[in-house]
Design an enzyme around this catalytic site. Sequence first.
Site, PDB file in Angstrom:
ATOM      1  N   THR A 201       0.849  -1.204   0.000  1.00 25.93           N
ATOM      2  CA  THR A 201       0.000   0.000   0.000  1.00 25.93           C
ATOM      3  C   THR A 201       0.881   1.249   0.000  1.00 25.93           C
ATOM      4  O   THR A 201       0.627   2.201  -0.746  1.00 25.93           O
ATOM      5  CB  THR A 201      -0.946  -0.013   1.221  1.00 25.93           C
ATOM      6  OG1 THR A 201      -1.773  -1.175   1.122  1.00 25.93           O
ATOM      7  CG2 THR A 201      -1.822   1.223   1.280  1.00 25.93           C
TER       8      THR A 201
ATOM      9  N   TYR B 215       5.715  -0.386   8.064  1.00 27.11           N
ATOM     10  CA  TYR B 215       5.046   0.920   8.041  1.00 27.11           C
ATOM     11  C   TYR B 215       6.084   2.042   7.939  1.00 27.11           C
ATOM     12  O   TYR B 215       6.024   2.872   7.026  1.00 27.11           O
ATOM     13  CB  TYR B 215       4.216   1.046   9.310  1.00 27.11           C
ATOM     14  CG  TYR B 215       3.405   2.316   9.447  1.00 27.11           C
ATOM     15  CD1 TYR B 215       2.268   2.536   8.679  1.00 27.11           C
ATOM     16  CD2 TYR B 215       3.755   3.288  10.388  1.00 27.11           C
ATOM     17  CE1 TYR B 215       1.504   3.702   8.834  1.00 27.11           C
ATOM     18  CE2 TYR B 215       3.006   4.440  10.561  1.00 27.11           C
ATOM     19  CZ  TYR B 215       1.877   4.646   9.776  1.00 27.11           C
ATOM     20  OH  TYR B 215       1.126   5.790   9.940  1.00 27.11           O
TER      21      TYR B 215
HETATM   22  P1  NAD Z   1      -7.200   4.618   9.351  1.00 26.11           P
HETATM   23  O1  NAD Z   1      -6.684   3.230   9.439  1.00 26.11           O
HETATM   24  O2  NAD Z   1      -8.368   5.014  10.168  1.00 26.11           O
HETATM   25  O3  NAD Z   1      -7.506   5.028   7.847  1.00 26.11           O
HETATM   26  C1  NAD Z   1      -6.814   4.503   6.749  1.00 26.11           C
HETATM   27  C2  NAD Z   1      -7.827   4.288   5.632  1.00 26.11           C
HETATM   28  O4  NAD Z   1      -7.123   3.756   4.490  1.00 26.11           O
HETATM   29  C3  NAD Z   1      -8.895   3.256   6.008  1.00 26.11           C
HETATM   30  O5  NAD Z   1     -10.160   3.725   5.638  1.00 26.11           O
HETATM   31  C4  NAD Z   1      -8.492   2.019   5.204  1.00 26.11           C
HETATM   32  O6  NAD Z   1      -9.596   1.202   4.898  1.00 26.11           O
HETATM   33  C5  NAD Z   1      -7.864   2.643   3.979  1.00 26.11           C
HETATM   34  N1  NAD Z   1      -6.902   1.761   3.296  1.00 26.11           N
HETATM   35  C6  NAD Z   1      -5.858   1.099   3.832  1.00 26.11           C
HETATM   36  N2  NAD Z   1      -5.217   0.402   2.881  1.00 26.11           N
HETATM   37  C7  NAD Z   1      -5.866   0.636   1.715  1.00 26.11           C
HETATM   38  C8  NAD Z   1      -5.687   0.207   0.386  1.00 26.11           C
HETATM   39  N3  NAD Z   1      -4.698  -0.651   0.023  1.00 26.11           N
HETATM   40  N4  NAD Z   1      -6.546   0.648  -0.578  1.00 26.11           N
HETATM   41  C9  NAD Z   1      -7.560   1.502  -0.254  1.00 26.11           C
HETATM   42  N5  NAD Z   1      -7.793   1.931   1.003  1.00 26.11           N
HETATM   43  C10 NAD Z   1      -6.952   1.503   1.978  1.00 26.11           C
HETATM   44  O7  NAD Z   1      -5.926   5.558   9.698  1.00 26.11           O
HETATM   45  P2  NAD Z   1      -5.857   7.116   9.952  1.00 26.11           P
HETATM   46  O8  NAD Z   1      -5.471   7.316  11.357  1.00 26.11           O
HETATM   47  O9  NAD Z   1      -7.054   7.782   9.429  1.00 26.11           O
HETATM   48  O10 NAD Z   1      -4.587   7.480   9.058  1.00 26.11           O
HETATM   49  C11 NAD Z   1      -4.738   8.054   7.762  1.00 26.11           C
HETATM   50  C12 NAD Z   1      -3.335   8.324   7.195  1.00 26.11           C
HETATM   51  O11 NAD Z   1      -2.609   9.208   8.066  1.00 26.11           O
HETATM   52  C13 NAD Z   1      -2.497   7.054   7.051  1.00 26.11           C
HETATM   53  O12 NAD Z   1      -1.770   7.114   5.835  1.00 26.11           O
HETATM   54  C14 NAD Z   1      -1.558   7.125   8.235  1.00 26.11           C
HETATM   55  O13 NAD Z   1      -0.335   6.493   7.964  1.00 26.11           O
HETATM   56  C15 NAD Z   1      -1.377   8.626   8.417  1.00 26.11           C
HETATM   57  N6  NAD Z   1      -1.031   8.931   9.817  1.00 26.11           N
HETATM   58  C16 NAD Z   1      -1.974   8.850  10.804  1.00 26.11           C
HETATM   59  C17 NAD Z   1      -1.604   9.119  12.112  1.00 26.11           C
HETATM   60  C18 NAD Z   1      -2.600   9.084  13.239  1.00 26.11           C
HETATM   61  O14 NAD Z   1      -2.217   9.333  14.397  1.00 26.11           O
HETATM   62  N7  NAD Z   1      -3.858   8.817  13.013  1.00 26.11           N
HETATM   63  C19 NAD Z   1      -0.268   9.439  12.423  1.00 26.11           C
HETATM   64  C20 NAD Z   1       0.647   9.466  11.384  1.00 26.11           C
HETATM   65  C21 NAD Z   1       0.268   9.230  10.083  1.00 26.11           C
END
Ligand code: NAD
Length: 329
Positions: free
Chosen positions: A92, A145
């Site tokens: 991904t 990751y």
């Molecule tokens: P989350 O897991 O709630 O959301 C991720 C979304 O991506 C989900 O809806 C999932 O179904 C979708 N997804 C995953 N793999 C996929 C694929 N191969 N094809 C299509 N959809 C796919 O996570 P989040 O907390 O909302 O994070 C969103 C982004 O922000 C991510 O990229 C994460 O790495 C980044 N991030 C989040 C945080 C945090 O604290 N929440 C911190 C650092 C980075």
Amino acid sequence: MKRKILITGGAGFIGSHLAEKLVDEGHSVIVLDSFITGSINNVRHLIGRDNFQIYRHDVTEPYSVEVDYIYNLACPASPIHYQRNPMKTLLTCIHGTINALDLAVKNKARLLHTSTSEIYGEPAEHSQREQSWGNVNSVGPRSCYAEGKRIAETLLVNYSKEYDVDIRIARIFNTYGPRMQVDDGRVVSNFITQALGNKPITIYGTGLQTRSFCFVSYLIEGLVGLMESDYSLPVNLGCPDERTIKEIAELIIQLVNSRSSIMYGPVPKEDPVRRKPDTSLAKKVLDWRPKINIEDGLHETIKYFQELWPAPVFCTSCYESISHIFSLS
Ligand code: NAD
Ligand code: UDP
């Protein structure tokens, strides 16, 4: 100016808040999501709005849509989820990012990628500045990751050089708020659901490790501000309010008025000891500074989980019944 905007991962925790803001501002928003960790419940209120479309699609497979802006969020973010299927996480990060970049080339679109504080690994300096190169174990349990996100940044800067893609890179630190999944596994959602059920709060290790938590609405302002800025190198987005995990446990117990006790268990392998963003660059180039009041943010988040109580349901299959979702393939 109204834009056509793609959000990959727009049914997830952060993506759904971003989609809501952009739809409310009148942009045309298309979400692609595989629902591996997201939920249709996060965006159900947007279905039926004429400037919102959602498609079930795995971003590791190619796709084509006409857009001006791409927010690339698709990727599981919780350690338990991204470690469950490490190859899928890597694919991904790599193929998902390449597909988003190819789409940006084709559309001459601007691409904002959501990177992470994990790229700093076990931080060698405190607080973490964008200039820091990181201290990541390439063969450790978090590497699918952390290294995936590092290579994604490298892909972005090289597509920018070779194909002139207009890029933005957000290094997001720990974010929390409503719409985290009940089984997300990250610390805030775990502690709140445990406290609401008067179950023991599970601290991994001593609880003296730190994180700095940002409420989701401030993060969304930062993401949108970065997309609209002309700054194309990585920018930290997070809240510099550093807390120990034990403090977070005690605060949540108090805010929920819970009878939970604290239970200490083993610490996950290579769990970073300290994390705090240096946000001076975001302040300088975006004029962005998150408000620091964790009590208010936790209060909102607790309210959200209370509304799901007493039977919080995490249903990965409920989206199947929603007729507004189409498969792109
Ligand atoms: P989350 O897991 O709630 O959301 C991720 C979304 O991506 C989900 O809806 C999932 O179904 C979708 N997804 C995953 N793999 C996929 C694929 N191969 N094809 C299509 N959809 C796919 O996570 P989040 O907390 O909302 O994070 C969103 C982004 O922000 C991510 O990229 C994460 O790495 C980044 N991030 C989040 C945080 C945090 O604290 N929440 C911190 C650092 C980075
Ligand atoms: N953590 C904890 N109990 C839990 C979940 C997490 O003590 O039920 C700890 C975890 O070991 C880490 C911190 O809380 O030190 C933040 O974990 P999370 O998974 O939320 O985010 P990340 O480690 O990716 O920053």
